[in-house]
Each structure stands twice: as C-alpha cells, then as structure tokens.
Design an enzyme around this catalytic site. Sequence first.
Site, PDB file in Angstrom:
ATOM      1  N   HIS A 168      40.486  32.749  31.842  1.00 30.31           N
ATOM      2  CA  HIS A 168      41.021  33.281  33.084  1.00 30.31           C
ATOM      3  C   HIS A 168      42.404  33.726  32.937  1.00 30.31           C
ATOM      4  O   HIS A 168      43.325  33.207  32.391  1.00 30.31           O
ATOM      5  CB  HIS A 168      40.969  32.156  34.003  1.00 30.31           C
ATOM      6  CG  HIS A 168      39.439  31.604  34.313  1.00 30.31           C
ATOM      7  ND1 HIS A 168      38.565  32.331  34.917  1.00 30.31           N
ATOM      8  CD2 HIS A 168      39.063  30.505  34.118  1.00 30.31           C
ATOM      9  CE1 HIS A 168      37.454  31.818  34.940  1.00 30.31           C
ATOM     10  NE2 HIS A 168      37.718  30.538  34.403  1.00 30.31           N
TER      11      HIS A 168
ATOM     12  N   ALA B  85      34.777  35.569  39.097  1.00 30.23           N
ATOM     13  CA  ALA B  85      34.177  34.904  40.549  1.00 30.23           C
ATOM     14  C   ALA B  85      33.250  34.140  40.287  1.00 30.23           C
ATOM     15  O   ALA B  85      32.861  33.140  40.949  1.00 30.23           O
ATOM     16  CB  ALA B  85      33.962  35.739  41.587  1.00 30.23           C
TER      17      ALA B  85
ATOM     18  N   GLU C 156      36.228  29.456  27.819  1.00 32.99           N
ATOM     19  CA  GLU C 156      36.503  30.198  29.228  1.00 32.99           C
ATOM     20  C   GLU C 156      37.669  30.634  29.224  1.00 32.99           C
ATOM     21  O   GLU C 156      38.633  29.614  28.741  1.00 32.99           O
ATOM     22  CB  GLU C 156      36.136  28.823  29.905  1.00 32.99           C
ATOM     23  CG  GLU C 156      36.163  29.374  31.578  1.00 32.99           C
ATOM     24  CD  GLU C 156      36.032  28.172  32.365  1.00 32.99           C
ATOM     25  OE1 GLU C 156      35.469  26.986  31.940  1.00 32.99           O
ATOM     26  OE2 GLU C 156      36.477  28.352  33.481  1.00 32.99           O
TER      27      GLU C 156
ATOM     28  N   ARG D 205      46.006  28.863  42.447  1.00 35.50           N
ATOM     29  CA  ARG D 205      45.620  29.648  43.469  1.00 35.50           C
ATOM     30  C   ARG D 205      44.613  28.851  44.643  1.00 35.50           C
ATOM     31  O   ARG D 205      44.888  27.466  44.585  1.00 35.50           O
ATOM     32  CB  ARG D 205      44.857  30.688  42.749  1.00 35.50           C
ATOM     33  CG  ARG D 205      45.535  31.603  41.817  1.00 35.50           C
ATOM     34  CD  ARG D 205      44.670  32.646  41.084  1.00 35.50           C
ATOM     35  NE  ARG D 205      44.377  33.637  42.125  1.00 35.50           N
ATOM     36  CZ  ARG D 205      43.360  34.573  41.860  1.00 35.50           C
ATOM     37  NH1 ARG D 205      42.952  34.607  40.520  1.00 35.50           N
ATOM     38  NH2 ARG D 205      43.225  35.369  42.862  1.00 35.50           N
TER      39      ARG D 205
ATOM     40  N   TYR E  92      47.127  39.443  38.371  1.00 36.39           N
ATOM     41  CA  TYR E  92      46.329  39.818  37.048  1.00 36.39           C
ATOM     42  C   TYR E  92      47.250  40.407  36.135  1.00 36.39           C
ATOM     43  O   TYR E  92      46.748  40.673  35.151  1.00 36.39           O
ATOM     44  CB  TYR E  92      45.029  40.409  37.389  1.00 36.39           C
ATOM     45  CG  TYR E  92      44.247  39.786  38.192  1.00 36.39           C
ATOM     46  CD1 TYR E  92      43.563  38.412  37.759  1.00 36.39           C
ATOM     47  CD2 TYR E  92      43.797  40.080  39.415  1.00 36.39           C
ATOM     48  CE1 TYR E  92      42.809  37.618  38.298  1.00 36.39           C
ATOM     49  CE2 TYR E  92      42.898  39.315  40.140  1.00 36.39           C
ATOM     50  CZ  TYR E  92      42.376  37.976  39.724  1.00 36.39           C
ATOM     51  OH  TYR E  92      41.509  37.403  40.487  1.00 36.39           O
TER      52      TYR E  92
ATOM     53  N   ASN F 146      34.947  35.111  30.292  1.00 34.86           N
ATOM     54  CA  ASN F 146      35.627  35.257  31.663  1.00 34.86           C
ATOM     55  C   ASN F 146      34.733  35.922  32.667  1.00 34.86           C
ATOM     56  O   ASN F 146      34.579  36.947  32.796  1.00 34.86           O
ATOM     57  CB  ASN F 146      37.085  36.445  31.649  1.00 34.86           C
ATOM     58  CG  ASN F 146      37.568  36.256  32.923  1.00 34.86           C
ATOM     59  OD1 ASN F 146      37.135  35.581  33.791  1.00 34.86           O
ATOM     60  ND2 ASN F 146      38.950  36.724  32.851  1.00 34.86           N
TER      61      ASN F 146
ATOM     62  N   PRO G 106      32.543  40.281  37.154  1.00 31.23           N
ATOM     63  CA  PRO G 106      32.987  41.260  38.205  1.00 31.23           C
ATOM     64  C   PRO G 106      34.485  41.748  38.327  1.00 31.23           C
ATOM     65  O   PRO G 106      35.169  40.659  38.418  1.00 31.23           O
ATOM     66  CB  PRO G 106      32.194  40.738  39.184  1.00 31.23           C
ATOM     67  CG  PRO G 106      32.069  39.221  39.100  1.00 31.23           C
ATOM     68  CD  PRO G 106      31.949  39.191  37.470  1.00 31.23           C
ATOM     69  N   ASN G 107      34.706  42.682  38.556  1.00 36.01           N
ATOM     70  CA  ASN G 107      35.789  43.478  39.123  1.00 36.01           C
ATOM     71  C   ASN G 107      37.079  43.261  38.042  1.00 36.01           C
ATOM     72  O   ASN G 107      38.070  43.730  38.318  1.00 36.01           O
ATOM     73  CB  ASN G 107      36.344  42.559  40.225  1.00 36.01           C
ATOM     74  CG  ASN G 107      35.393  42.368  41.516  1.00 36.01           C
ATOM     75  OD1 ASN G 107      35.108  43.746  41.883  1.00 36.01           O
ATOM     76  ND2 ASN G 107      35.224  41.295  42.021  1.00 36.01           N
TER      77      ASN G 107
ATOM     78  N   ARG H  70      44.325  46.135  39.874  1.00 34.59           N
ATOM     79  CA  ARG H  70      43.624  44.996  40.792  1.00 34.59           C
ATOM     80  C   ARG H  70      44.692  44.004  41.018  1.00 34.59           C
ATOM     81  O   ARG H  70      45.015  43.324  39.934  1.00 34.59           O
ATOM     82  CB  ARG H  70      42.453  44.638  40.384  1.00 34.59           C
ATOM     83  CG  ARG H  70      41.854  43.271  40.870  1.00 34.59           C
ATOM     84  CD  ARG H  70      40.669  42.489  40.159  1.00 34.59           C
ATOM     85  NE  ARG H  70      40.198  41.559  40.908  1.00 34.59           N
ATOM     86  CZ  ARG H  70      39.738  40.612  40.455  1.00 34.59           C
ATOM     87  NH1 ARG H  70      39.357  40.622  38.989  1.00 34.59           N
ATOM     88  NH2 ARG H  70      39.144  39.483  41.177  1.00 34.59           N
TER      89      ARG H  70
HETATM   90  C1  DQA Z   1      39.744  35.107  36.940  1.00 33.03           C
HETATM   91  C2  DQA Z   1      39.949  34.122  38.231  1.00 33.03           C
HETATM   92  C3  DQA Z   1      38.790  33.959  39.118  1.00 33.03           C
HETATM   93  O1  DQA Z   1      38.927  33.311  40.146  1.00 33.03           O
HETATM   94  C4  DQA Z   1      38.540  35.520  39.797  1.00 33.03           C
HETATM   95  O2  DQA Z   1      37.409  35.545  40.759  1.00 33.03           O
HETATM   96  C5  DQA Z   1      38.517  36.747  38.809  1.00 33.03           C
HETATM   97  C6  DQA Z   1      39.391  36.730  37.666  1.00 33.03           C
HETATM   98  C7  DQA Z   1      40.897  35.475  35.990  1.00 33.03           C
HETATM   99  O3  DQA Z   1      40.653  35.988  34.999  1.00 33.03           O
HETATM  100  O4  DQA Z   1      41.984  34.899  36.600  1.00 33.03           O
HETATM  101  O5  DQA Z   1      37.997  37.753  39.134  1.00 33.03           O
HETATM  102  O6  DQA Z   1      38.462  34.748  36.358  1.00 33.03           O
END
Ligand code: DQA
Length: 186
Positions: A139, A116, A137, A146, A62, A113, A49-50, A57
């Site tokens: 990120h 959240a 995985e 964070r 990011y 990825n 998501p997002n 964003r």
């Molecule tokens: C994320 C890190 C997560 O904590 C966050 O909710 C994201 C992006 C990252 O790629 O840094 O949406 O996965």
Amino acid sequence: MPTPGRRALPGSLRSSGGLGYGHIIAGKRRFPVHLGGSMASTVLVLNGPNLNLLGMREPDVYGTETLDEIQARVEARAGELGVTADFRQSNAEGDLIEWIQEAQGTADGIILNAAAFTHSSVAIADAVEAVGLPVIEVHLSNVFRRERFRHHSHLSRVARGVIVGLGGDGYVLAVEAMASILPRKG
Ligand code: DQA
C-alpha cells in the site's frame, strides 16, 4: 510454422517481458505459452481500483508519482535483479481474480496492491490462497494512520509480507524482497 494437425489460435502472441512466458490472446482469453529462452522468474504486479489515477488522486495521501512512473521504476529494478515484472491495473475485482488464477503456471510470485478491495474482498483473498504463490501486499499510504475501515486487510492473512506507507518505494522494495524469496532459475 504451425505444428501439423494443430489449428493455430486466432489472436496475437504477446511476451510479458521477453523472457520465459508469453500469452496468446484469443478474444477475451489469454493462454500462457512458453517462449523458450532463459527462465527468469516472473513477478506479476497487480494494481486495483483508482490506482490509474495516481498523480492527481489525493496527492497529499498518495503522492504525485503516477502509476506509469511506478511501473517504470519497478521494471528497471526487476531488470537489474534478473526478474521479469508483468505490471497491470484494473478497476474490476473480477480482472484481479482472473489474473491471480492465471498466475498459477505463468508467474512465480505476485506483488498486490488491491486498493479498496483489500478491505472488502474475500474473493481476492481466496484466489491468493488457491494459487499458493508468494504474495507481497503493498500500500502506498500508511493505512494504519487512516480511517479505521482501512486497518483491516483480507489479504494480509494470506500474504508472505506486507509493505505500507512508503509510496512507490514500497513497490521497488517488494520487487527486491520477491527476488530474494524466489529460487534462482537456470
Ligand atoms: C491503498 C490504500 C487503500 O485503502 C485505498 O483504498 C487505495 C490505495 C494504498 O495504496 O495506499 O485505493 O491501497
């Protein structure tokens, strides 16, 4: 030519990169089919998501690279390594779970990825464990610099490896790592 005695499925036939496998899309379901040709390894690259909002964003967290730009870099590097990258994004937990389940039999590894959902989803971790494929995985941000709730991942326990904090480069590194993990085909 349809095989006699077999009813053709309605829907479209889509290749996930031109090599090895494709999908017949019928309604909301995707059925994997082998298209013949060379048997390149397929890596599913799943984004939660997002991540569709990347570029606008929280650029201080990011970066300014969009998900399309990351996808282009992933596909280019995968192509150089003889791997097919099947890149997807969804804001829905259920889509990610369906895609992970479908990967069994259609893909050789998963770069994930889960955004959240990383910190909340036992169900995605269970799906990863169930399919038994190697998962890396990724990120973009360094989650350990964070908020505390981002320090825990349900996925790291079932992942082959974890890459954090390197932005879009992390995806490219994950493709390179996956190419060396997967056995060569053909
Ligand atoms: C994320 C890190 C997560 O904590 C966050 O909710 C994201 C992006 C990252 O790629 O840094 O949406 O996965």
